[in-house]
Design a protein around this motif. Structure first.
Motif, PDB file in Angstrom:
ATOM      1  N   THR A  57       1.367 -28.895 -21.387  1.00 24.66           N
ATOM      2  CA  THR A  57       0.517 -29.083 -20.127  1.00 24.66           C
ATOM      3  C   THR A  57       1.912 -29.185 -19.570  1.00 24.66           C
ATOM      4  N   CYS A  58       1.006 -29.492 -17.579  1.00 22.71           N
ATOM      5  CA  CYS A  58       1.812 -28.988 -16.728  1.00 22.71           C
ATOM      6  C   CYS A  58       1.401 -30.731 -15.663  1.00 22.71           C
ATOM      7  N   ARG A  59       2.497 -30.747 -14.477  1.00 18.93           N
ATOM      8  CA  ARG A  59       1.186 -31.605 -13.059  1.00 18.93           C
ATOM      9  C   ARG A  59       1.903 -31.360 -12.445  1.00 18.93           C
ATOM     10  N   ILE A  60       1.041 -31.607 -11.298  1.00 20.51           N
ATOM     11  CA  ILE A  60       1.338 -31.244  -9.940  1.00 20.51           C
ATOM     12  C   ILE A  60       0.629 -31.587  -9.090  1.00 20.51           C
ATOM     13  N   ALA A  61       1.112 -32.649  -8.016  1.00 23.62           N
ATOM     14  CA  ALA A  61       0.608 -33.780  -7.700  1.00 23.62           C
ATOM     15  C   ALA A  61      -0.563 -34.888  -9.350  1.00 23.62           C
ATOM     16  N   GLY A  62      -0.455 -35.282  -9.978  1.00 22.55           N
ATOM     17  CA  GLY A  62      -1.544 -35.594 -10.376  1.00 22.55           C
ATOM     18  C   GLY A  62      -1.594 -35.144 -11.671  1.00 22.55           C
ATOM     19  N   LEU A  63      -2.467 -33.604 -10.986  1.00 19.45           N
ATOM     20  CA  LEU A  63      -3.259 -32.833 -11.694  1.00 19.45           C
ATOM     21  C   LEU A  63      -2.956 -32.340 -12.593  1.00 19.45           C
TER      22      LEU A  63
END
Ligand SMILES: Cc1cc2nc3c(=O)[nH]c(=O)nc-3n(C[C@H](O)[C@H](O)[C@H](O)COP(=O)(O)O)c2cc1C
Length: 310
Positions: A5-11
């Motif tokens: 898993t990864c996350r950008i701007a909380g997404l």
């Protein structure tokens, strides 16, 4: 358990694999090959306010380890995207990214406003069709005689600032490797409030037909992508990751799980796969499986363990 898993701007992205703009349409054709919701995300074909017919003449030319393209941002326009594609995008369970282009600041801003309004209307009904804007600053600036916005930092700053003010949607700015200084460009995006940067777009390049004594492309130059650009793209991602603290979507020639780990080690949060989709339409799903296998072999249980270790 392997955690991709990864996350950008909380997404939340299920995995780091995002399909790159212009190489995946809006996804429906590839949906015949595998379940799209297995992907981390999709960046749709670059959209402009008005429909664009794209360039005339030859549009794609194969080179050793890559392709040159001169598509010229052919697209149906934002209103048609909202009407025809969004109902399909609403059903997808992955991060859906709208790639936004424009030839004037006004085009860009009106496009962003339309997207913002559409997102807001859906939100009233607890629906979403897209999650993020990827701002493509490689478009030619009509006012500046066709020189791309993404070349000079201060010209690009104007676009990023206006778009940041026009939308509250998560915003990632897509950088051109043709920028005078790509590190400075990324720093500017961070200063202007972008949630991330994606890099790289295609490299300005050329092919001459020696018999006709002219470029094979009507526009003279075209954009180079594919494995040929990977080492340069990787170096740029590494340099940018050392300069900014916002997340990076790294791309350029990725065609294997090994390539993905290289970009993550260079500092990328997620990656994007472009030209390789033309070589293997099942690339997305195969890369997900290959990545998990490779992580297991390498004793990596989470991408966070290796992100930016270089
Ligand atoms: C045919 C083609 C069309 C593209 N169209 C867009 C586009 O509309 N917007 C954009 O930001 N990038 C566009 N790109 C750039 C890709 O998204 C990607 O940045 C680039 O191809 C490098 O990745 P790759 O080597 O994996 O293809 C396009 C690339 C290709 C090959």
């Amino acid at each position: 358990m392997i955690d991709t898993t990864c996350r950008i701007a909380g997404l939340p992205f299920k995995n780091p694999i995002v399909m790159a703009s212009g190489t995946f349409g809006f996804g429906s054709e590839y949906g015949a090959f595998y379940e799209l919701s297995r992907l981390g995300g999709i960046s749709g074909k670059g959209l402009t306010l008005q429909p664009k017919p794209g360039n005339s003449g030859l549009r794609v030319y194969e080179t050793p380890s890559g392709i040159l393209n001169s598509v010229g941002l052919e697209n149906p326009g934002i209103p048609a995207f909202l009407r025809d594609e969004c109902p399909r995008w609403e059903k997808l369970d992955l991060v859906r990214i709208v790639n936004l282009g424009g030839n004037t600041i006004q085009d860009y801003v009106e496009g962003a406003r339309l997207l913002q309004e559409a997102a807001w209307e859906r939100a009233q009904e607890q629906r979403t069709a897209f999650d993020m804007i990827e701002l493509n600053i490689s478009c030619p600036n009509v006012k500046a005689g066709g020189m791309a916005y993404g070349i000079h930092t201060e010209t690009a700053r104007e676009v990023v600032r206006e778009i940041r003010a026009a939308t509250s949607l998560p915003l990632v700015v897509k950088l051109s490797p043709n920028a005078e200084n790509i590190v400075e460009m990324a720093e500017m995006c961070e200063e202007e409030g972008a949630d991330g940067v994606s890099l790289v777009n295609t490299f300005s390049a050329m092919k001459i037909d020696i018999r006709k004594r002219r470029s094979v492309f009507e526009n003279l130059y075209a954009g180079l992508s594919g494995p040929a650009i990977k080492p340069i793209a990787l170096r740029m991602v590494h340099q940018v990751s050392r300069a900014v603290s916002i997340p990076i979507m790294g791309m350029g020639g990725i065609s294997s799980a090994e390539d993905i780990l290289e970009f993550i080690m260079a500092g990328a949060e997620t990656i994007q796969v472009g030209t390789h989709n033309f070589v293997n339409p099942r690339a997305g799903v195969e890369l997900i499986e290959d990545l998990e296998r490779l992580m297991r072999e390498e004793g990596i249980s989470s991408l966070d363990e290796i992100r930016g270790i270089l």
